[in-house]
Design a protein around this motif. Sequence first.
Motif, PDB file in Angstrom:
ATOM      1  N   GLY A  87     -22.808   1.012 -28.925  1.00  0.00           N
ATOM      2  CA  GLY A  87     -23.216   0.999 -27.530  1.00  0.00           C
ATOM      3  C   GLY A  87     -23.008   2.366 -26.904  1.00  0.00           C
ATOM      4  O   GLY A  87     -23.284   3.393 -27.501  1.00  0.00           O
TER       5      GLY A  87
ATOM      6  N   VAL B 248     -27.269  -3.498 -25.512  1.00  0.00           N
ATOM      7  CA  VAL B 248     -26.494  -3.975 -26.665  1.00  0.00           C
ATOM      8  C   VAL B 248     -26.272  -5.482 -26.551  1.00  0.00           C
ATOM      9  O   VAL B 248     -26.259  -6.199 -27.571  1.00  0.00           O
TER      10      VAL B 248
ATOM     11  N   THR C 240     -19.572  -3.102 -21.218  1.00  0.00           N
ATOM     12  CA  THR C 240     -20.074  -4.000 -22.257  1.00  0.00           C
ATOM     13  C   THR C 240     -19.670  -5.440 -21.975  1.00  0.00           C
ATOM     14  O   THR C 240     -20.487  -6.368 -22.078  1.00  0.00           O
TER      15      THR C 240
ATOM     16  N   VAL D  67     -18.569  -4.217 -30.708  1.00  0.00           N
ATOM     17  CA  VAL D  67     -19.272  -3.039 -30.194  1.00  0.00           C
ATOM     18  C   VAL D  67     -18.374  -1.820 -30.338  1.00  0.00           C
ATOM     19  O   VAL D  67     -17.226  -1.816 -29.879  1.00  0.00           O
TER      20      VAL D  67
END
Length: 268
Positions: A185, A206, A236, A220
């Motif tokens: 990511g 992502v 994220t 990630v």
Amino acid sequence: MTAISTDRQSFGVGVIGGPTTVIDLHGLRIVVDPTFDPPADYGYLHKTAGPAVPAAALGDVDVVLVSHSQHPDNLDTSGREFAVSSPLILSTPSGAAELGPRAAGLTPWERFSHPSGLTITATPALHGPADEVTPEGYVNCEVRGFLIEAPDSPTVYVGGDNASLSVVAEVARRSPRIDVALLNGGGAHVPSKYDDRPLTFTADRVAAAAEILGSPRVVVAHQDGWQHFADGPADTRRAFHRAGLEAVLRAAPLGSWSISDVTPGNPA
């Protein structure tokens, strides 16, 4: 969570900084995109943190996967030394040409069979905006992802520096069972390249990639330790929450196993 060390897991995935990840699978230790330098200035890229685990603390390694060799945030000076000292490197053809006799360069969907019975299939990746694809078929530089499979083991997809959801859709079509997806990511960007557009997945994309893959567990990486990352772990988590995918995202505290000792089809 258990710290990454020389002790091997029957199966494990853990991030140690930037894109650098350790995978224990089928009795082998695999290291992805080794970066072991301390904080440093590489001119257009600035490393802000060293690895959570030094190279020496990993012990023997069986395979090093280098998604691409051109950029120091995926292969820095110490990481390059680590890679070329390993028994086997899998990378792009251009990367293998500069990484020495132990390196093999794979084209997209080319399959490498390890003597242990493990197989690694190279997957495509686009390292930047899709409208910047060159006649050679890549953006920014040649990049690979990897699909790792072995008998009685979870299937792992390593995405590499990829910004294309179309690539992920192709991977999902060709490999309908991916037990663990390891995705990069960070929304990496460099002002001088492609109008400062993302070179890797942003947090939202992502999460979209995870939804396409349908993997029950996602780790990630490539979202910390470098100044050119726009999105971090908190971004994220928010993106996966917004997408209703928070349950599949595994925490990735640097230096610890995010996933360990699981069985195929049912990774914990």
